[in-house]
Design an enzyme around this catalytic site. Structure first.
Site, PDB file in Angstrom:
ATOM      1  N   GLU A   1       0.813  -1.293   0.171  1.00  0.00           N
ATOM      2  CA  GLU A   1      -0.197   0.151  -0.052  1.00  0.00           C
ATOM      3  C   GLU A   1       0.807   1.212   0.074  1.00  0.00           C
ATOM      4  OE1 GLU A   1      -1.866  -0.487   3.684  1.00  0.00           O
ATOM      5  OE2 GLU A   1      -2.672  -2.448   3.417  1.00  0.00           O
TER       6      GLU A   1
ATOM      7  N   LYS B   1       2.375   4.628   1.080  1.00  0.00           N
ATOM      8  CA  LYS B   1       2.560   4.886   2.765  1.00  0.00           C
ATOM      9  C   LYS B   1       2.304   6.661   2.356  1.00  0.00           C
ATOM     10  CE  LYS B   1       5.868   5.150   6.450  1.00  0.00           C
ATOM     11  NZ  LYS B   1       5.557   6.546   6.776  1.00  0.00           N
TER      12      LYS B   1
ATOM     13  N   ASP C   1       1.667  10.313   3.436  1.00  0.00           N
ATOM     14  CA  ASP C   1       2.585  11.257   4.613  1.00  0.00           C
ATOM     15  C   ASP C   1       1.493  12.120   5.221  1.00  0.00           C
ATOM     16  OD1 ASP C   1       4.492  12.296   5.936  1.00  0.00           O
ATOM     17  OD2 ASP C   1       5.276  13.397   4.401  1.00  0.00           O
TER      18      ASP C   1
ATOM     19  N   TYR D   1      -6.520   1.761   6.051  1.00  0.00           N
ATOM     20  CA  TYR D   1      -5.931   0.719   5.491  1.00  0.00           C
ATOM     21  C   TYR D   1      -5.694  -0.459   6.793  1.00  0.00           C
ATOM     22  CZ  TYR D   1      -2.622   3.595   8.240  1.00  0.00           C
ATOM     23  OH  TYR D   1      -2.097   4.435   9.262  1.00  0.00           O
TER      24      TYR D   1
ATOM     25  N   LYS E   1      11.103   2.933   2.377  1.00  0.00           N
ATOM     26  CA  LYS E   1      11.175   4.401   1.922  1.00  0.00           C
ATOM     27  C   LYS E   1      11.579   4.573   0.477  1.00  0.00           C
ATOM     28  CE  LYS E   1       9.832   6.777   5.151  1.00  0.00           C
ATOM     29  NZ  LYS E   1      10.532   7.271   6.340  1.00  0.00           N
TER      30      LYS E   1
ATOM     31  N   CYS F   1      30.602  29.428  26.204  1.00  0.00           N
ATOM     32  CA  CYS F   1      29.058  29.709  25.996  1.00  0.00           C
ATOM     33  C   CYS F   1      28.809  30.905  25.235  1.00  0.00           C
ATOM     34  CB  CYS F   1      28.429  29.328  27.150  1.00  0.00           C
ATOM     35  SG  CYS F   1      26.542  29.124  27.126  1.00  0.00           S
TER      36      CYS F   1
ATOM     37  N   CYS G   1      25.988  32.454  25.971  1.00  0.00           N
ATOM     38  CA  CYS G   1      25.489  32.998  26.833  1.00  0.00           C
ATOM     39  C   CYS G   1      26.113  34.293  27.234  1.00  0.00           C
ATOM     40  CB  CYS G   1      24.743  32.040  28.037  1.00  0.00           C
ATOM     41  SG  CYS G   1      25.937  31.810  29.137  1.00  0.00           S
TER      42      CYS G   1
ATOM     43  N   CYS H   1      28.092  23.569  27.932  1.00  0.00           N
ATOM     44  CA  CYS H   1      28.211  24.448  28.702  1.00  0.00           C
ATOM     45  C   CYS H   1      28.350  24.084  30.099  1.00  0.00           C
ATOM     46  CB  CYS H   1      27.195  25.724  28.685  1.00  0.00           C
ATOM     47  SG  CYS H   1      27.337  27.146  29.956  1.00  0.00           S
TER      48      CYS H   1
ATOM     49  N   CYS I   1      23.365  29.454  33.600  1.00  0.00           N
ATOM     50  CA  CYS I   1      23.375  29.744  32.284  1.00  0.00           C
ATOM     51  C   CYS I   1      21.821  30.037  31.637  1.00  0.00           C
ATOM     52  CB  CYS I   1      23.586  28.674  31.444  1.00  0.00           C
ATOM     53  SG  CYS I   1      23.616  28.807  29.476  1.00  0.00           S
TER      54      CYS I   1
END
Length: 779
Positions: A125, A127, A129, A237, A325, A419, A421, A443, A449
């Site tokens: 069948e 597939k 989406d 299905y 797929k 970092c 930040c 970090c 942070c």
């Protein structure tokens, strides 16, 4: 390490890589299923999951409750009533080429012990989406419609599904069971989707990235009249719960669904053997663009339903079905910049900022670059033209650089050492006890942070955790910037702070109704289930499934908290962790070392190291001896290992958590480290003080004769294959083990049973023949 072939990974490398992949996949699952906002392409996601499953297959001891092989879908939103599926809605394994399809057929033949000349029929069948949905009919009338959710529990979207013209209110024809759950896919045709987006863009309202997101967002509207205005369709299905059989084959079942008034995809076919499947796949791939709706592959199902029943399931996927797929779609564009995103655990993830480009009908502007090592591997630089790949979602995978040898390229990208930040905390690359370095840079500022703090708060409010209605990312960031919310308890304090609430009422976009709804959403979560509470804490390595397992194991917050506090006082030493992570060194080997008392002086100075290990610790297999040899250079090192095994192991409290089936030492250590930190304990105590009740966990069902029992199969089974026996036992709630111990409840012994039978007799374990086992489980 991400580039290292799975069969080349050491056990330590595999453990680190698997932990990273599990966390990354869980985040993408939440974005895709829970928020309809994926960050990576289907192909990118499939590649991550495929690598994780390959590692899991090679190292099955890494499997936990939240491992990729165990997880389906996403949690249910609080804005819809939960619906428990009568039969779970499971995901499928994937195939990516004809060879894997042939392997799929071969596995079925082996499992069923089919002769080589017996054909195997399949139903293939397209597939679709879209978004999976389940429709429950009683006496021919539609009574409930639900999303898949996490596979076990979905969202009640009955009113929305009733607006779809393809969903019959009353079944037609005859032969339908009195109770039947019809399952299928809600999707949007491409032309209708394009027309909706064009009208929305002209009106200045929300547009959607692709038909799948559009279908999901439309079906999960609070107001069903909004859904009614959306161009949604439905293909049936499959089915779930049914009060009576209605077909003997998958193909007959599809014809029955069609006769009852459901649309069934006209491109579905019944074919034989792997060659028939791949021929149909090739034809659909050619015709894909002209179908009028998105598909991302073909689903193959064994046609005979009695064979489906025998094949059963492995983990959370059926053995009798697989999704083949399609390959990804590609395009090229310019990399305009690289931005850094800081995650909840301090991970710094680079994100490529791209010149907008359309790939497969979707405009793409960003792509994850994963980590610094990936940037270096691709050698991508700002200003480069790059090749992208996607297979149905918004954010693609960067495959490589076009014309990397051209003159005038920019300098190599330098990943930050601090970092991003304001604190500029140094970034570190963590190593495990065996010295394997992570590819992720983190970090070390933790909750100091600001980026990590806000990510913790987002996690706390996420759908799988507390799921606070009306408190989304935008509001969280705004309240955090004002200094109103810095930890979870502050959210509940805000709902009882008249001054702050008055300030909100005076702002544009709020008003009395909005504030009242926000307070109601917060107060509704003052009562929370134990599993959601555990997950909401944001403990590293504790995912949603592990939280559920822990909640069921300890049942109450009081018991779980006590276990975590006991574990915090008994974290094993680094040498003990290194010993347990060594190749082929199992808990039994560590126990043998702990029980041994080797003398300080070497009694066998002329022997090789392997001979010394064999003499000092009789009964150790060669792989375990080689594993110990990597940790000890001489006799003194062996004496030290025995001492480490005896004195530096985890406390009983930590062992209690690690011993819970589906949890393991990594998650247990993460909990112990979390509860050992004073600031974490203060955060948890403050949160608990603001809640009304943490609800006890639902106890596992025990309505079969073998639920909760540990079973071992041995010998040459004659009535069923080993895989079939294991699958049936697990479906009845039993735990199947590969070795016998005093905790084993039943040994099912076929002809030729050897050492396991002797071990069972030694421990007084009940030994059953195959016929006795079948009688116990009801055939």
């Amino acid at each position: 390490m991400a580039d290292t072939a799975v069969d080349q990974l050491t056990e330590d490398q595999a453990r680190a890589e698997f932990s990273r992949l599990t966390a990354e996949l869980a985040r993408h699952d939440a974005l895709y299923h829970g928020q309809d906002a994926p960050e990576i392409s289907d192909a990118d996601y499939d590649a991550l999951k495929r690598r994780a499953l390959d590692i899991e297959s090679r190292f099955p001891e890494l499997t936990l409750a939240d491992s990729p092989s165990q997880v389906v879908g996403a949690a249910v939103s609080a804005q819809f009533a939960p619906v428990r599926h009568g039969v779970p809605m499971l995901s499928l394994d994937n195939a990516f080429d004809a060879g894997e399809v042939a392997d799929f057929e071969a596995r079925i033949r082996r499992f069923l012990k089919l002769p080589a000349d017996e054909p195997v029929a399949f139903v293939a069948e397209p597939k679709i989406d879209g978004l999976s949905a389940s429709l429950r009919y009683e006496d021919g009338l539609l009574v409930r419609g639900a999303t898949r959710g996490d596979g076990r529990t979905g969202e009640d979207v009955t009113a929305n599904l009733r607006t779809l013209g393809d969903v019959p209110e009353r079944l037609t024809g005859s032969g339908w069971p009195s109770v039947i759950e019809v399952r299928g896919e809600v999707y949007a045709p491409n032309d209708a989707f394009d027309a909706f987006n064009a009208a929305a863009e002209a009106a200045g309202t929300r547009t959607y990235a692709n038909p799948r997101n559009f279908a999901a967002g439309s079906l999960r509207q609070k107001d069903a009249t909004v859904t009614a205005q959306r161009p949604l369709r439905f293909f049936a299905y499959a089915w779930g719960e049914a009060s009576a059989p209605f077909a003997e084959t998958q193909w007959e079942a599809l014809q029955a669904l069609r006769s009852w008034g459901f649309p069934v995809n006209d491109r579905s076919r019944r074919v034989e053997d792997a060659s028939g499947l791949t021929a149909l796949y090739d034809g659909l791939q050619v015709d894909r663009a002209g179908l009028g709706y998105d598909i991302d592959g073909v689903v193959y199902k064994v046609d005979r339903l009695d064979w489906q029943h025998r094949l059963g399931f492995v983990a959370r996927t059926p053995r009798w079905a697989i999704a083949h797929k399609f390959p990804a779609q590609q395009a090229q564009t310019v990399l305009e910049g690289i931005d850094i995103q800081v995650g909840r655990t301090g991970s710094h993830t680079p994100v490529a900022r791209l010149h907008p480009v359309t790939v497969g009908g979707v405009v793409v502007r960003n792509a994850t670059l994963h980590n610094a090592d990936e940037i270096e591997r691709l050698d991508v630089r700002i200003g480069d033209t790059v090749t992208l790949q996607r297979a149905g979602d918004v954010i693609p995978q960067i495959l490589g650089v076009v014309d990397a040898d051209r003159t005038g390229r920019g300098p190599p990208y330098e990943f930050p050492h601090n970092c991003v930040c304001p604190l500029k905390t140094a970034l570190v690359k963590e190593t495990n006890a065996s010295g394997v370095e992570s590819v992720v840079r983190r970090c070390t500022g933790e909750l100091a942070c600001p980026f990590q703090r806000i990510e913790h708060l987002k996690h706390f409010c996420s759908r799988r955790a507390f799921d606070i209605e009306g408190l989304g990312e935008k509001q969280l960031i705004a309240f955090h910037e004002r200094g109103w919310i810095s930890e979870p308890a502050d959210i509940f304090r805000l709902a009882r702070d008249p001054e702050k609430l008055d300030a909100l009422r005076a702002e544009d976009g709020y008003g009395e109704t909005s504030v009242r709804n926000l307070v109601a959403g917060i107060d509704a979560r003052r009562t929370i289930g134990l599993d959601r509470f555990i997950y909401g804490l944001g403990v590293r390595d504790i995912g949603e499934q592990t939280s559920i397992v822990l909640a069921r194991a300890f049942e109450t917050w009081t018991a779980f908290e006590a276990a975590c506090m006991a574990a915090a006082d008994g974290i094993p030493g680094e040498d003990w962790v290194r010993l347990n992570e060594a190749h082929a060194v199992s808990p039994r080997v560590v126990a043998m070392l702990a029980e041994a008392s080797p003398p300080a002086d070497d009694p066998w100075p002329e022997a090789s190291l392997d001979q010394k290990i064999a003499l000092a610790f009789p009964g150790l297999a060669a792989p375990a001896r080689r594993g110990l040899a990597t940790l000890a250079d001489d006799w003194g090192g062996l004496v030290r290992l025995a001492d480490v095994a005896r004195t530096e192991g985890p406390s009983e409290g930590l062992g209690q958590i690690a011993g819970v089936a589906g949890v393991g030492p990594v998650a247990a250590r993460a909990l112990a480290l979390f509860f050992r930190e004073t600031h974490n304990r203060a955060m948890v105590d403050a949160l608990v003080a603001e809640l009304d009740r943490i609800e006890d966990a639902e106890k596992p069902k025990s309505d079969t004769a073998v639920a909760g029992k540990t079973v071992v199969f041995t010998g040459a089974l004659e009535r069923f294959t080993r895989d079939e026996a294991k699958a049936r036992a697990e479906s009845l709630g039993a735990k199947v083990s590969g070795s016998v111990s005093k905790k084993t409840d039943y040994l099912v012994a076929g002809p030729g049973a050897g050492s396991k039978l002797a071990e069972a007799q030694k421990h007084g374990v009940a030994v059953l023949t195959e016929d006795e086992w079948l009688a116990l489980i009801g055939g």
